[in-house]
Design a protein around this motif. Structure first.
Motif, PDB file in Angstrom:
ATOM      1  N   THR A 460      -8.665 -13.576   8.107  1.00 53.22           N
ATOM      2  CA  THR A 460      -9.724 -12.631   7.751  1.00 53.22           C
ATOM      3  C   THR A 460      -9.141 -11.313   7.247  1.00 53.22           C
ATOM      4  O   THR A 460      -7.929 -11.079   7.343  1.00 53.22           O
ATOM      5  CB  THR A 460     -10.634 -12.365   8.962  1.00 53.22           C
ATOM      6  OG1 THR A 460      -9.862 -11.755  10.005  1.00 53.22           O
ATOM      7  CG2 THR A 460     -11.260 -13.656   9.472  1.00 53.22           C
ATOM      8  N   VAL A 461     -10.015 -10.436   6.760  1.00 47.26           N
ATOM      9  CA  VAL A 461      -9.561  -9.165   6.185  1.00 47.26           C
ATOM     10  C   VAL A 461      -8.803  -8.336   7.213  1.00 47.26           C
ATOM     11  O   VAL A 461      -7.806  -7.681   6.894  1.00 47.26           O
ATOM     12  CB  VAL A 461     -10.771  -8.365   5.647  1.00 47.26           C
ATOM     13  CG1 VAL A 461     -10.320  -6.984   5.153  1.00 47.26           C
ATOM     14  CG2 VAL A 461     -11.454  -9.129   4.522  1.00 47.26           C
ATOM     15  N   PHE A 462      -9.251  -8.368   8.471  1.00 47.78           N
ATOM     16  CA  PHE A 462      -8.632  -7.522   9.487  1.00 47.78           C
ATOM     17  C   PHE A 462      -7.854  -8.343  10.528  1.00 47.78           C
ATOM     18  O   PHE A 462      -7.686  -7.906  11.663  1.00 47.78           O
ATOM     19  CB  PHE A 462      -9.712  -6.682  10.178  1.00 47.78           C
ATOM     20  CG  PHE A 462     -10.338  -5.662   9.277  1.00 47.78           C
ATOM     21  CD1 PHE A 462      -9.809  -4.385   9.163  1.00 47.78           C
ATOM     22  CD2 PHE A 462     -11.451  -5.990   8.509  1.00 47.78           C
ATOM     23  CE1 PHE A 462     -10.375  -3.455   8.325  1.00 47.78           C
ATOM     24  CE2 PHE A 462     -12.031  -5.055   7.662  1.00 47.78           C
ATOM     25  CZ  PHE A 462     -11.493  -3.785   7.553  1.00 47.78           C
ATOM     26  N   GLY A 463      -7.374  -9.512  10.120  1.00 49.27           N
ATOM     27  CA  GLY A 463      -6.679 -10.367  11.074  1.00 49.27           C
ATOM     28  C   GLY A 463      -5.176 -10.230  11.073  1.00 49.27           C
ATOM     29  O   GLY A 463      -4.501 -10.739  11.977  1.00 49.27           O
ATOM     30  N   GLY A 464      -4.616  -9.533  10.092  1.00 53.67           N
ATOM     31  CA  GLY A 464      -3.163  -9.415  10.014  1.00 53.67           C
ATOM     32  C   GLY A 464      -2.608  -8.271  10.837  1.00 53.67           C
ATOM     33  O   GLY A 464      -3.346  -7.450  11.382  1.00 53.67           O
ATOM     34  N   LYS A 465      -1.288  -8.209  10.893  1.00 56.01           N
ATOM     35  CA  LYS A 465      -0.643  -7.129  11.641  1.00 56.01           C
ATOM     36  C   LYS A 465      -0.757  -5.798  10.906  1.00 56.01           C
ATOM     37  O   LYS A 465      -0.837  -4.739  11.530  1.00 56.01           O
ATOM     38  CB  LYS A 465       0.832  -7.484  11.877  1.00 56.01           C
ATOM     39  CG  LYS A 465       1.041  -8.679  12.791  1.00 56.01           C
ATOM     40  CD  LYS A 465       2.526  -8.922  13.031  1.00 56.01           C
ATOM     41  CE  LYS A 465       2.744 -10.121  13.959  1.00 56.01           C
ATOM     42  NZ  LYS A 465       4.177 -10.375  14.213  1.00 56.01           N
ATOM     43  N   GLU A 466      -0.729  -5.841   9.579  1.00 52.80           N
ATOM     44  CA  GLU A 466      -0.829  -4.637   8.772  1.00 52.80           C
ATOM     45  C   GLU A 466      -2.185  -4.604   8.073  1.00 52.80           C
ATOM     46  O   GLU A 466      -2.704  -5.651   7.660  1.00 52.80           O
ATOM     47  CB  GLU A 466       0.294  -4.583   7.733  1.00 52.80           C
ATOM     48  CG  GLU A 466       1.695  -4.516   8.326  1.00 52.80           C
ATOM     49  CD  GLU A 466       1.925  -3.240   9.104  1.00 52.80           C
ATOM     50  OE1 GLU A 466       1.321  -2.202   8.726  1.00 52.80           O
ATOM     51  OE2 GLU A 466       2.682  -3.286  10.090  1.00 52.80           O
ATOM     52  N   PRO A 467      -2.774  -3.411   7.905  1.00 49.75           N
ATOM     53  CA  PRO A 467      -4.070  -3.305   7.230  1.00 49.75           C
ATOM     54  C   PRO A 467      -4.003  -3.788   5.784  1.00 49.75           C
ATOM     55  O   PRO A 467      -3.017  -3.550   5.080  1.00 49.75           O
ATOM     56  CB  PRO A 467      -4.380  -1.803   7.285  1.00 49.75           C
ATOM     57  CG  PRO A 467      -3.551  -1.278   8.413  1.00 49.75           C
ATOM     58  CD  PRO A 467      -2.303  -2.116   8.414  1.00 49.75           C
ATOM     59  N   MET A 468      -5.003  -4.485   5.357  1.00 46.93           N
ATOM     60  CA  MET A 468      -5.088  -4.960   3.973  1.00 46.93           C
ATOM     61  C   MET A 468      -5.494  -3.827   3.043  1.00 46.93           C
ATOM     62  O   MET A 468      -6.085  -2.826   3.448  1.00 46.93           O
ATOM     63  CB  MET A 468      -6.137  -6.073   3.864  1.00 46.93           C
ATOM     64  CG  MET A 468      -5.621  -7.471   4.036  1.00 46.93           C
ATOM     65  SD  MET A 468      -6.864  -8.688   3.487  1.00 46.93           S
ATOM     66  CE  MET A 468      -5.943 -10.194   3.773  1.00 46.93           C
ATOM     67  N   LYS A 469      -5.191  -4.047   1.773  1.00 45.04           N
ATOM     68  CA  LYS A 469      -5.735  -3.215   0.710  1.00 45.04           C
ATOM     69  C   LYS A 469      -6.859  -3.990   0.033  1.00 45.04           C
ATOM     70  O   LYS A 469      -6.950  -5.211   0.164  1.00 45.04           O
ATOM     71  CB  LYS A 469      -4.653  -2.868  -0.315  1.00 45.04           C
ATOM     72  CG  LYS A 469      -3.485  -2.061   0.245  1.00 45.04           C
ATOM     73  CD  LYS A 469      -2.457  -1.787  -0.844  1.00 45.04           C
ATOM     74  CE  LYS A 469      -1.286  -0.993  -0.295  1.00 45.04           C
ATOM     75  NZ  LYS A 469      -0.254  -0.751  -1.344  1.00 45.04           N
ATOM     76  N   LEU A 470      -7.669  -3.280  -0.697  1.00 45.32           N
ATOM     77  CA  LEU A 470      -8.778  -3.932  -1.389  1.00 45.32           C
ATOM     78  C   LEU A 470      -8.257  -4.976  -2.370  1.00 45.32           C
ATOM     79  O   LEU A 470      -8.834  -6.058  -2.520  1.00 45.32           O
ATOM     80  CB  LEU A 470      -9.625  -2.885  -2.118  1.00 45.32           C
ATOM     81  CG  LEU A 470     -11.038  -3.297  -2.533  1.00 45.32           C
ATOM     82  CD1 LEU A 470     -11.897  -3.582  -1.309  1.00 45.32           C
ATOM     83  CD2 LEU A 470     -11.697  -2.208  -3.375  1.00 45.32           C
ATOM     84  N   SER A 471      -7.139  -4.671  -2.980  1.00 47.48           N
ATOM     85  CA  SER A 471      -6.581  -5.589  -3.970  1.00 47.48           C
ATOM     86  C   SER A 471      -5.975  -6.842  -3.339  1.00 47.48           C
ATOM     87  O   SER A 471      -5.663  -7.808  -4.040  1.00 47.48           O
ATOM     88  CB  SER A 471      -5.504  -4.870  -4.793  1.00 47.48           C
ATOM     89  OG  SER A 471      -4.480  -4.356  -3.957  1.00 47.48           O
ATOM     90  N   ASP A 472      -5.803  -6.838  -2.002  1.00 45.14           N
ATOM     91  CA  ASP A 472      -5.259  -8.007  -1.317  1.00 45.14           C
ATOM     92  C   ASP A 472      -6.299  -9.100  -1.104  1.00 45.14           C
ATOM     93  O   ASP A 472      -5.952 -10.220  -0.730  1.00 45.14           O
ATOM     94  CB  ASP A 472      -4.688  -7.607   0.052  1.00 45.14           C
ATOM     95  CG  ASP A 472      -3.475  -6.694  -0.068  1.00 45.14           C
ATOM     96  OD1 ASP A 472      -2.765  -6.799  -1.086  1.00 45.14           O
ATOM     97  OD2 ASP A 472      -3.254  -5.873   0.845  1.00 45.14           O
ATOM     98  N   ILE A 473      -7.567  -8.758  -1.318  1.00 47.87           N
ATOM     99  CA  ILE A 473      -8.632  -9.736  -1.076  1.00 47.87           C
ATOM    100  C   ILE A 473      -8.743 -10.626  -2.314  1.00 47.87           C
ATOM    101  O   ILE A 473      -9.542 -10.399  -3.222  1.00 47.87           O
ATOM    102  CB  ILE A 473      -9.973  -9.023  -0.778  1.00 47.87           C
ATOM    103  CG1 ILE A 473      -9.794  -8.069   0.404  1.00 47.87           C
ATOM    104  CG2 ILE A 473     -11.065 -10.046  -0.460  1.00 47.87           C
ATOM    105  CD1 ILE A 473     -11.014  -7.233   0.703  1.00 47.87           C
ATOM    106  N   LYS A 474      -7.933 -11.639  -2.371  1.00 48.77           N
ATOM    107  CA  LYS A 474      -7.821 -12.482  -3.551  1.00 48.77           C
ATOM    108  C   LYS A 474      -9.016 -13.418  -3.736  1.00 48.77           C
ATOM    109  O   LYS A 474      -9.255 -13.916  -4.833  1.00 48.77           O
ATOM    110  CB  LYS A 474      -6.538 -13.318  -3.472  1.00 48.77           C
ATOM    111  CG  LYS A 474      -5.262 -12.481  -3.353  1.00 48.77           C
ATOM    112  CD  LYS A 474      -5.102 -11.516  -4.514  1.00 48.77           C
ATOM    113  CE  LYS A 474      -3.798 -10.742  -4.415  1.00 48.77           C
ATOM    114  NZ  LYS A 474      -3.650  -9.762  -5.516  1.00 48.77           N
ATOM    115  N   ASP A 475      -9.746 -13.677  -2.666  1.00 52.38           N
ATOM    116  CA  ASP A 475     -10.906 -14.561  -2.793  1.00 52.38           C
ATOM    117  C   ASP A 475     -12.115 -13.851  -3.394  1.00 52.38           C
ATOM    118  O   ASP A 475     -13.146 -14.489  -3.620  1.00 52.38           O
ATOM    119  CB  ASP A 475     -11.292 -15.124  -1.414  1.00 52.38           C
ATOM    120  CG  ASP A 475     -10.282 -16.154  -0.927  1.00 52.38           C
ATOM    121  OD1 ASP A 475      -9.408 -16.542  -1.725  1.00 52.38           O
ATOM    122  OD2 ASP A 475     -10.366 -16.554   0.250  1.00 52.38           O
TER     123      ASP A 475
END
Length: 554
Positions: A460-475
């Motif tokens: 999920t968007v907030f499931g990783g160790k580091e915060p995602m960026k908007l551009s990381d949401i490839k789906d």
């Protein structure tokens, strides 16, 4: 099918990221307010409507009542009205005690208890400050001349003052550059400056219908008088000689001659009761209006949807069909009739309230998502699920981190950011949970808990160790869930670093629980959707994943 709600809240612009193609990079949102607020233009309207229209809820019950004199009431407002006046309200403060009003509201809708607790306390505190100056009645006058499309409506208010009212106390309470005030005899007249200027040149004209309307409303605690100006009746007859077919057609004179004025009167103590009187041009016009009234009920009652919404429609129609009395139509409600009316209206009232709560929840989800997007732009990434101390232990939730983006900077500054959520100091802030985090239809009684959670899983968007960026949401942001509506069992203290564990094998676990057939969620493009329980598991899983390459199918 999934219901999609995309209306923007007040104060939001259209700068949130929009990505309708899987895998395409998204643009970052520009800075904007996440929550509408009352500004200097709207605050006068809030003051007048809240303070004066609800004034009856805060003053004590008087020990004696003056003799009912409709002519005297008409004399008070006669200098304040013109040919464009459409409404006059009079409230006898001695007959509208706060306890009785709130008790009756809770009797009708007991589920409002949590929502009314705060307003009741605030109103009581507010009007305690008015006690040194306020008398026992007030009038509100609304004229078309005071209505503007570019500014909030500020109705004219005439507030009775105590004989020994302190002028300094009056001036202090009503300090506001956008509201003018003037003492006229025993009344304080409050209005917009433009309205006050208009009144100075107004020459009072005889208005016998004022006395007649007050008399028709009766000796009640509150009266509402509605008038149809002569110019408005002429305009309707010229521009719309025939009524629309949707309401049965026929000449518009049925309305223009059938309604000259409407008087409503009501009491709360000792029993809830009311009356409605419509004055027509003559007896023939009154009969024609009543026939149209009955025809309208028959027409509406033919719709299956109406019968489903109002199961007791026939009883409701019978209660609301007026009696013909010469040139007037009259509906009277004693305590028994009011009880039957409320029983008939329980279902549609509940449906209307549920719809309003759903809309409110949708707006809250949009505000939260918008705050997230603003945070992402300012910090080059979404907020972490939790802040951490030197030992790596979680301290505070992401819901605390986005407080500045929700226009809650003052509350944010009160937190000790280097302490956990349940430290002696931070625990005192739990009760200050912003309203945006309170799900309107939650049944939780414990204060400070929220149902708006992040779904947490490595995909999920907030499931990783580091915060995602908007551009990381490839789906694609329009195909990826950000925040969900969790059930009450999984609700958490809003400042606690806790969210909803998401299990791809059981994607519905912990979700919804308030609507029978699904749950709400906001996607990363700030659109709110309703996800039905009947949705295919594979499709639902695709909406939770952020960059798995799977395509979410509506």
């Amino acid at each position: 099918m999934i219901a999609c709600y995309t209306n923007r809240t007040v104060g939001q612009d259209r700068r949130v990221a929009q990505d309708r193609r899987v895998g395409q990079a998204q643009r970052s949102p520009t800075k904007s307010r996440a929550k509408p607020r009352w500004d200097s233009k709207t605050r006068p309207t809030l003051l007048v409507l809240l303070v004066l229209a609800l004034l009856a809820m805060a003053l004590p019950l008087a020990t004696a009542q003056e003799k009912f004199d409709p002519a005297a009431r008409a004399k008070v407002v006669a200098p304040l009205i013109d040919e464009q006046t459409v409404a006059v309200l009079h409230v006898d403060l001695a007959r509208m005690p706060v306890d009785a009003l709130f008790a009756k509201a809770l009797e009708i809708l007991p589920e409002l208890q949590p929502e009314l607790a705060g307003p009741r306390k605030d109103i009581s505190r507010l009007f305690k400050a008015l006690e040194p100056v306020a008398g026992k009645e007030f009038y509100v006058v609304l004229s078309v001349a005071d209505v503007s499309l570019s500014a909030p409506i500020v109705p004219l208010v005439a507030l009775a003052l105590k004989p020994d009212a302190d002028e300094k106390a009056i001036a202090k309470f009503f300090e506001n550059p956008r509201v003018a005030k003037k003492r006229v005899g025993r009344f304080l007249v409050i209005a917009a400056p433009e309205t006050m200027k208009r009144l100075e040149g107004l020459k009072p004209q005889p208005r016998p219908e004022l006395t007649a309307a007050f008399e028709a409303a009766g000796d009640t605690g509150a009266q509402v008088l509605l008038f149809v100006p002569a110019y408005a009746r002429r305009a309707v007859e010229e521009l719309m000689p025939e009524l629309p077919k949707e309401i049965g057609g026929g000449p518009s004179t049925v309305i223009t001659r059938g309604i000259r004025w409407i008087a409503l009167g009501g009491d709360v103590v000792p029993q809830l009761s009311g009356r409605l009187v419509i004055q027509s041009q003559d007896a023939q016009a009154a009969e024609a209006l009543r026939n149209k009234w009955v025809e309208g009920f028959k027409r509406v009652g033919q719709y299956k949807e109406v019968r489903q919404l109002v199961p007791q429609f026939d009883q409701l129609a019978a209660l609301l069909t007026p009696k013909l009395e010469g040139s007037r139509l009259r509906i009277a409600f004693d305590a028994q009739a009011v009880g039957r009316l409320l029983d008939a209206l329980k279902a549609p009232i509940a449906a209307a309230r549920a719809g309003a709560q759903r809309d409110q929840a949708m707006n809250q989800l949009r505000q939260i998502c918008l705050a997230m997007l603003n945070y992402e732009q300012q910090h080059k990434g979404f907020p972490p699920r939790a802040t951490s101390g030197p030992d790596g232990k979680p301290l505070l939730s992401w819901r605390v981190l986005i407080l500045p983006q929700l226009e809650q900077q003052a509350l944010y500054k009160q937190f000790h950011l280097n302490e956990p959520w349940d430290s002696p100091h931070n625990r005192t802030l739990i009760a200050k949970m912003p309203e945006v985090y309170r799900l309107p239809f939650s049944t939780l009684k414990e204060p400070g808990k929220t149902n708006y959670l992040l779904p947490v899983d490595p995909g999920t968007v907030f499931g990783g160790k580091e915060p995602m960026k908007l551009s990381d949401i490839k789906d694609g942001t329009s195909r990826t869930i950000m925040v969900v509506e969790a059930d009450d069992e999984h609700a958490v203290v809003w400042s606690k670093p806790d969210d909803l564990p998401y299990d791809p094998k059981e994607p519905l676990r912990g979700l919804g629980g308030h609507a029978k057939d699904g749950f709400m969620a906001v996607l990363c493009d700030n659109s709110v959707h309703f996800f039905p329980l009947t949705m295919k598991p594979d499709s639902l899983r695709a909406f939770f994943s952020a960059a798995a390459g799977d395509i979410a199918d509506w």
